[in-house]
Design a protein around this motif. Structure first.
Motif, PDB file in Angstrom:
ATOM      1  N   GLY A 164       0.821  -1.203   0.000  1.00  0.00           N
ATOM      2  CA  GLY A 164       0.000   0.000   0.000  1.00  0.00           C
ATOM      3  C   GLY A 164       0.852   1.248   0.000  1.00  0.00           C
ATOM      4  N   PHE A 165       0.385   2.256   0.753  1.00  0.00           N
ATOM      5  CA  PHE A 165       1.119   3.514   0.816  1.00  0.00           C
ATOM      6  C   PHE A 165       1.594   3.775   2.244  1.00  0.00           C
ATOM      7  N   ALA A 166       2.665   4.556   2.378  1.00  0.00           N
ATOM      8  CA  ALA A 166       3.192   4.958   3.679  1.00  0.00           C
ATOM      9  C   ALA A 166       3.525   6.447   3.612  1.00  0.00           C
ATOM     10  N   ARG A 167       2.912   7.221   4.482  1.00  0.00           N
ATOM     11  CA  ARG A 167       3.180   8.655   4.543  1.00  0.00           C
ATOM     12  C   ARG A 167       4.168   8.907   5.674  1.00  0.00           C
ATOM     13  N   ASP A 168       5.385   9.315   5.300  1.00  0.00           N
ATOM     14  CA  ASP A 168       6.487   9.520   6.236  1.00  0.00           C
ATOM     15  C   ASP A 168       6.477  10.969   6.710  1.00  0.00           C
ATOM     16  N   ALA A 169       6.349  11.171   8.023  1.00  0.00           N
ATOM     17  CA  ALA A 169       6.420  12.509   8.620  1.00  0.00           C
ATOM     18  C   ALA A 169       7.719  12.594   9.415  1.00  0.00           C
ATOM     19  N   GLY A 170       8.642  13.442   8.960  1.00  0.00           N
ATOM     20  CA  GLY A 170       9.929  13.583   9.619  1.00  0.00           C
ATOM     21  C   GLY A 170      10.075  14.940  10.271  1.00  0.00           C
ATOM     22  N   GLY A 171      10.812  14.957  11.386  1.00  0.00           N
ATOM     23  CA  GLY A 171      11.063  16.208  12.082  1.00  0.00           C
ATOM     24  C   GLY A 171      12.533  16.336  12.473  1.00  0.00           C
ATOM     25  N   PHE A 172      13.050  17.564  12.469  1.00  0.00           N
ATOM     26  CA  PHE A 172      14.433  17.822  12.860  1.00  0.00           C
ATOM     27  C   PHE A 172      14.474  19.025  13.794  1.00  0.00           C
ATOM     28  N   GLN A 173      15.037  18.823  14.983  1.00  0.00           N
ATOM     29  CA  GLN A 173      15.250  19.913  15.924  1.00  0.00           C
ATOM     30  C   GLN A 173      16.708  20.346  15.842  1.00  0.00           C
ATOM     31  N   ASP A 174      16.906  21.639  15.736  1.00  0.00           N
ATOM     32  CA  ASP A 174      18.239  22.226  15.553  1.00  0.00           C
ATOM     33  C   ASP A 174      18.550  23.126  16.758  1.00  0.00           C
ATOM     34  N   PRO A 175      18.775  22.529  17.944  1.00  0.00           N
ATOM     35  CA  PRO A 175      18.897  23.348  19.157  1.00  0.00           C
ATOM     36  C   PRO A 175      20.121  24.250  19.188  1.00  0.00           C
ATOM     37  N   ASP A 176      21.210  23.851  18.512  1.00  0.00           N
ATOM     38  CA  ASP A 176      22.430  24.653  18.550  1.00  0.00           C
ATOM     39  C   ASP A 176      22.570  25.589  17.358  1.00  0.00           C
ATOM     40  N   GLY A 177      21.592  25.561  16.453  1.00  0.00           N
ATOM     41  CA  GLY A 177      21.585  26.525  15.358  1.00  0.00           C
ATOM     42  C   GLY A 177      22.551  26.218  14.234  1.00  0.00           C
ATOM     43  N   LEU A 178      22.532  24.973  13.718  1.00  0.00           N
ATOM     44  CA  LEU A 178      23.371  24.646  12.565  1.00  0.00           C
ATOM     45  C   LEU A 178      23.088  25.596  11.406  1.00  0.00           C
ATOM     46  N   TYR A 179      21.801  25.930  11.220  1.00  0.00           N
ATOM     47  CA  TYR A 179      21.407  26.759  10.084  1.00  0.00           C
ATOM     48  C   TYR A 179      21.304  28.253  10.434  1.00  0.00           C
ATOM     49  N   THR A 180      21.623  28.610  11.666  1.00  0.00           N
ATOM     50  CA  THR A 180      21.555  30.026  12.057  1.00  0.00           C
ATOM     51  C   THR A 180      22.850  30.497  12.707  1.00  0.00           C
ATOM     52  N   ALA A 181      23.949  29.780  12.400  1.00  0.00           N
ATOM     53  CA  ALA A 181      25.266  30.143  12.920  1.00  0.00           C
ATOM     54  C   ALA A 181      25.260  30.219  14.438  1.00  0.00           C
ATOM     55  N   GLY A 182      24.535  29.312  15.069  1.00  0.00           N
ATOM     56  CA  GLY A 182      24.531  29.264  16.524  1.00  0.00           C
ATOM     57  C   GLY A 182      23.449  30.089  17.174  1.00  0.00           C
ATOM     58  N   PHE A 183      22.632  30.761  16.409  1.00  0.00           N
ATOM     59  CA  PHE A 183      21.568  31.591  16.973  1.00  0.00           C
ATOM     60  C   PHE A 183      20.202  30.977  16.657  1.00  0.00           C
ATOM     61  N   ALA A 184      19.204  31.332  17.470  1.00  0.00           N
ATOM     62  CA  ALA A 184      17.789  31.033  17.207  1.00  0.00           C
ATOM     63  C   ALA A 184      17.562  29.579  16.825  1.00  0.00           C
ATOM     64  N   PRO A 185      17.558  28.657  17.807  1.00  0.00           N
ATOM     65  CA  PRO A 185      17.239  27.254  17.507  1.00  0.00           C
ATOM     66  C   PRO A 185      15.897  27.142  16.783  1.00  0.00           C
ATOM     67  N   ARG A 186      15.816  26.213  15.841  1.00  0.00           N
ATOM     68  CA  ARG A 186      14.594  26.058  15.053  1.00  0.00           C
ATOM     69  C   ARG A 186      14.246  24.582  14.894  1.00  0.00           C
ATOM     70  N   ASN A 187      12.978  24.340  14.556  1.00  0.00           N
ATOM     71  CA  ASN A 187      12.500  22.993  14.243  1.00  0.00           C
ATOM     72  C   ASN A 187      12.039  22.957  12.794  1.00  0.00           C
ATOM     73  N   PHE A 188      12.315  21.838  12.136  1.00  0.00           N
ATOM     74  CA  PHE A 188      11.932  21.665  10.734  1.00  0.00           C
ATOM     75  C   PHE A 188      11.195  20.335  10.581  1.00  0.00           C
ATOM     76  N   GLY A 189      10.296  20.294   9.620  1.00  0.00           N
ATOM     77  CA  GLY A 189       9.575  19.053   9.370  1.00  0.00           C
ATOM     78  C   GLY A 189       8.968  19.034   7.984  1.00  0.00           C
ATOM     79  N   THR A 190       8.696  17.829   7.499  1.00  0.00           N
ATOM     80  CA  THR A 190       8.052  17.676   6.203  1.00  0.00           C
ATOM     81  C   THR A 190       7.406  16.301   6.123  1.00  0.00           C
ATOM     82  N   ARG A 191       6.601  16.081   5.075  1.00  0.00           N
ATOM     83  CA  ARG A 191       5.911  14.811   4.857  1.00  0.00           C
ATOM     84  C   ARG A 191       6.058  14.391   3.397  1.00  0.00           C
ATOM     85  N   HIS A 192       6.048  13.070   3.208  1.00  0.00           N
ATOM     86  CA  HIS A 192       6.112  12.543   1.851  1.00  0.00           C
ATOM     87  C   HIS A 192       5.430  11.183   1.825  1.00  0.00           C
TER      88      HIS A 192
END
Length: 246
Positions: A48-76
């Motif tokens: 059948g089908f499988a809908r994958d929901a993934g999440g990533f928490q970035d507490p140390d700010g990999l994508y913000t040079a160490g500032f403003a921790p963020r969470n990211f997510g998507t589905r497929h």
């Protein structure tokens, strides 16, 4: 005398034959189909089908040079295909048992941490195989139709990553999570028995494989060394399958 005796024997034979012809002919006995019963071992295929929901928490700010921790997510939504084996017991209208299954999945979920620079900030979530061991319990709507709930433990292999590249496509850092995780599964379904040996089913399941943490790998000791990340993976699945009782 002899001719009279032969005539008498012939008359008696003709009379008995006529009476035998008048006797009613019994219809052949029809063999009844075996009663529908869910008790026993079974094995089959599912997909059948499988809908994958993934999440990533970035507490140390990999994508913000160490500032403003963020969470990211998507589905497929992707596909799933596998097999199952189990055993049922039936008591009046109630049916209960256990089942184990293993499946392969394809189609991973992808997103970008920086929408303006998707090639420089890719995040991906992937569950490439899944196995479960579950209990099942339900009741029959009629002798051949079973509705049930199911739940238990789930095992799955995840391959998640969050990477950061420079504008010249040089890797600055990557946090990856490649491991087998243990989680839980719950679901419900309906199954139909077509004869004493074959059944077909439709089922919905939700799987939570929990979360896993990792630290960044940074080439050339760039400042992201030691940055942490946490990935999570959940699946919503719609399955159909066939089973053979034995």
């Amino acid at each position: 005398m002899k001719s009279r005796f032969l005539a008498t024997v012939s008359a008696l034979a003709l009379s008995c034959g006529a009476q035998a012809a008048d006797l009613p002919v019994k219809a052949p006995i029809a063999l009844a189909d075996p009663p529908m019963n869910w008790t026993g071992w079974y094995a089959g295929l599912q997909g059948g089908f499988a809908r994958d929901a993934g999440g990533f928490q970035d507490p140390d700010g990999l994508y913000t040079a160490g500032f403003a921790p963020r969470n990211f997510g998507t589905r497929h939504t992707g596909g799933i295909l596998g097999g199952h084996v189990g055993y049922n017991w039936q008591n009046a209208r109630f049916v209960y048992g256990f089942e184990a299954d293993a499946s392969g999945l394809w189609g991973n979920a992808r997103t970008a941490a920086l929408p303006a620079f998707p090639a420089q900030s890719p995040i991906s979530f992937d569950v490439d195989w899944l196995a479960t061991f579950r209990g099942r319990a339900g009741f029959t709507l009629d002798p051949a139709t079973l509705v049930y709930v199911t739940g238990g433990v789930a095992f799955g292999h995840v391959n998640n990553s969050a990477a950061l590249f420079s504008g010249s496509n040089i890797l600055q850092g990557v946090i990856s999570n490649d491991e087998t995780r243990t989680g839980w599964v719950i679901g419900a379904g309906i199954e139909r028995m077509f004869n004493a040996r074959w059944t077909a089913r439709a089922e919905v399941r939700y799987v939570d494989l929990g979360s896993g943490t990792a630290t960044a790998f940074c080439p050339d000791a760039t400042p992201c060394t030691g940055y942490r990340g946490e990935f999570s993976n959940q699946l919503l699945m719609g399955l159909v399958g066939v089973s053979l009782k034995f």
